[in-house]
Design an enzyme around this catalytic site. Structure first.
Site, PDB file in Angstrom:
ATOM      1  N   LYS A 303       0.810  -1.224   0.000  1.00 45.71           N
ATOM      2  CA  LYS A 303       0.000   0.000   0.000  1.00 45.71           C
ATOM      3  C   LYS A 303       0.845   1.276   0.000  1.00 45.71           C
ATOM      4  CE  LYS A 303      -4.202  -1.877   2.060  1.00 45.71           C
ATOM      5  NZ  LYS A 303      -5.262  -1.711   3.067  1.00 45.71           N
ATOM      6  N   ASP A 340      -9.863   2.926   1.887  1.00 47.95           N
ATOM      7  CA  ASP A 340      -9.855   2.319   3.225  1.00 47.95           C
ATOM      8  C   ASP A 340     -10.459   3.257   4.262  1.00 47.95           C
ATOM      9  OD1 ASP A 340      -8.803  -0.180   2.698  1.00 47.95           O
ATOM     10  OD2 ASP A 340      -6.728   0.448   2.961  1.00 47.95           O
TER      11      ASP A 340
END
Length: 506
Positions: A303, A340
């Protein structure tokens, strides 16, 4: 970019090119697998070498010879151990069972190159084996150097050729699929978990067959028969199909392929979402144009690392310093987003008032960063604790929060504790990132969604603390990804139902 070849399969067209693999120890179980496989495809591979003994082989073939599966194509395989199979007999015993398979109605046999080389004059046609021969080569260690193209031997010793090779890198899969595109009567099988996306796309790129087990997997990285046909729709994919995926290490546990593919099926959208096991990011990024990928999800441990490959990034994702969603623009450039934080906010806002609350984020990776920034923007006081104090301090500084050393968790109290580490994720369900004594709070949320109830959440419930699964965050971030990639509303009910059913079945 890989191009679709017109169907050149000697095995049939469309769904017939999906080959159901029947492999088990007993004749009765294999009979069941054959019937089950024929409900999905008319091409069945019989792994005679998997049967426990000659009596079971005799029972199966005797039964098969009495059936009338008029539309079915059976491929008999009795692979010896020297060639990576389970058969303990010698070459003469292998040939005997292949000849028996012909008598039972099998029109094809799979003969390993090792067997062909041992035969006098290397001539399998001298034996009364099934009429059509698939000459195969397996390399379980690596993907070897490949020729520009493959054609059947001019002497007619085979009607089709198969190469199954362990794909250690994504580029290995690309090479195997390119070979399928350039060859006739060729079966391309990228093996291993890294090769799984290539297995699914094999038919699209011209492979004569794609294998899928009816029961247990017979090779690394295989996708089950129903999954390949109904979830990934491998037999229907063309170069017009949109390709998406998720990259991570590990990746097999991910439910993102189930969620997104269920959505594509529900919307009848010509698209597929694939799981990519990625150890080296450059290996994947280089393959993006080859696979024709339009967008992908990013999970542990990429990420933050993916940022160096992006041409552009949404401001919030750049501030967070982590990306979980990438759009591949028409120019080939990569644009990064972060969904997210949307998932974290939606999940927590349903359970508590965030403004003014004290929330501990345990972890300092990509998911932790998204959660910390989301909570700060919602007005919460953010505290960060992690295995490495330096990482906790860096994240706390970036999110205008406060770093808390692990030893202080037994005395500090919070309104909520949020686990943003992978500790406790399937298949390591017995582990918890925090002890019961460190849960001094009113609510515990675990970003892990598999299993549905982690060890951490069980500890929280025993202490009378409200527990929130990461499922809601997972679904919310996935719905947001869908909208970014497709510019349409996702079929949330169908996607939620599929994920929940899978989690409950584990």
């Amino acid at each position: 970019m890989l191009r679709t070849s017109p169907s050149r399969s000697p095995f049939g067209l469309c769904e017939n090119r999906i080959c159901a693999v029947a492999a088990c120890g007993t004749a009765e179980e294999m009979k069941r697998q054959i019937r089950q496989g024929l409900q999905e495809t008319s091409t069945i591979e019989l792994r005679l070498d998997w049967l426990e003994n000659d009596a079971e082989r005799r029972e199966l073939l005797g039964w098969l010879g009495k059936q009338s599966f008029e539309e079915a194509t059976f491929i008999a395989t009795c692979r010896r151990r020297v060639a990576g199979g389970e058969f303990k007999g010698d070459i003469q015993a292998e040939l005997f069972w292949l000849m028996e398979a012909r008598r039972a109605g099998c029109s094809w046999c799979d003969v390993e190159i090792e067997t062909e080389r041992e035969l006098p004059d290397q001539s399998i046609r001298e034996y009364a084996v099934p009429q059509h021969v698939l000459l195969s080569m397996h390399d379980f260690e690596r993907t070897p150097e490949l020729p520009p193209s493959v054609s059947c031997p001019q002497c007619g010793e085979a009607d089709a050729v198969k190469i199954a090779a362990n794909a250690k890198t994504i580029s290995d899969s690309v090479r195997l699929l390119e070979l399928a595109r350039r060859s006739r009567g060729f079966v391309s099988v990228p093996m291993g978990e890294v090769g799984l996306p290539g297995r699914i796309l094999a038919l699209r790129e011209g492979s004569a067959l794609a294998y899928a087990p009816v029961g247990d997997s017979t090779a690394p990285g295989q996708v089950g028969l129903r999954e390949l046909k109904h979830l990934y729709r491998g037999h229907l994919l063309t170069q017009k199909s949109e390709v998406y995926g998720v990259i991570g290490d590990p990746i097999r546990h991910s439910l993102s392929p189930l969620m997104h593919n269920t959505g594509f099926v529900a919307r009848n959208r010509d698209a597929v979402y694939l799981p990519f096991l990625v150890k080296e990011l450059k290996d994947f990024v280089d393959a993006i144009p080859e696979f024709g990928i339009r967008g992908f999800s990013v999970t542990i441990p990429h990420k933050q690392k993916i940022l160096k490959y992006l041409t552009d990034c949404e401001p919030l994702a750049a501030k967070i310093g982590a990306v979980n969603t990438v759009v591949v623009r028409k120019t080939g450039s990569l644009y990064g987003c972060n969904t997210d934080y949307v998932g974290a906010l939606r999940a927590l806002e349903r359970k508590m008032k965030l403004r003014g609350s004290r929330v501990l984020v345990f972890g300092a990776g990509g998911s932790a960063r998204a959660a910390a920034f989301a909570l700060a923007r919602a007005g919460a006081q953010v505290f960060v604790s992690a295995r490495r104090d330096s990482a906790a301090k860096e994240l706390a500084r970036a999110a205008d929060g406060e770093a808390i050393p692990r030893r202080a968790l037994r005395s500090e109290r919070f309104d909520a504790v949020l686990n943003a580490t992978p500790v406790g994720m399937h298949p390591h369900e017995s582990v918890s990132p925090l002890t019961a004594q460190e849960l001094r709070c009113n609510l515990v949320m675990d970003l892990i969604y598999s299993p549905l109830e982690t060890r951490l959440l069980k500890l929280a419930k025993k202490r009378g603390i409200a527990a929130v699964s990461g499922l809601e965050m997972f679904l919310a971030q996935g719905f947001a990804q869908w909208e970014i990639w497709t510019n349409t509303r996702p079929p949330e009910t169908a996607m939620r139902k599929a994920v929940l059913a899978k989690l409950k079945s584990r």
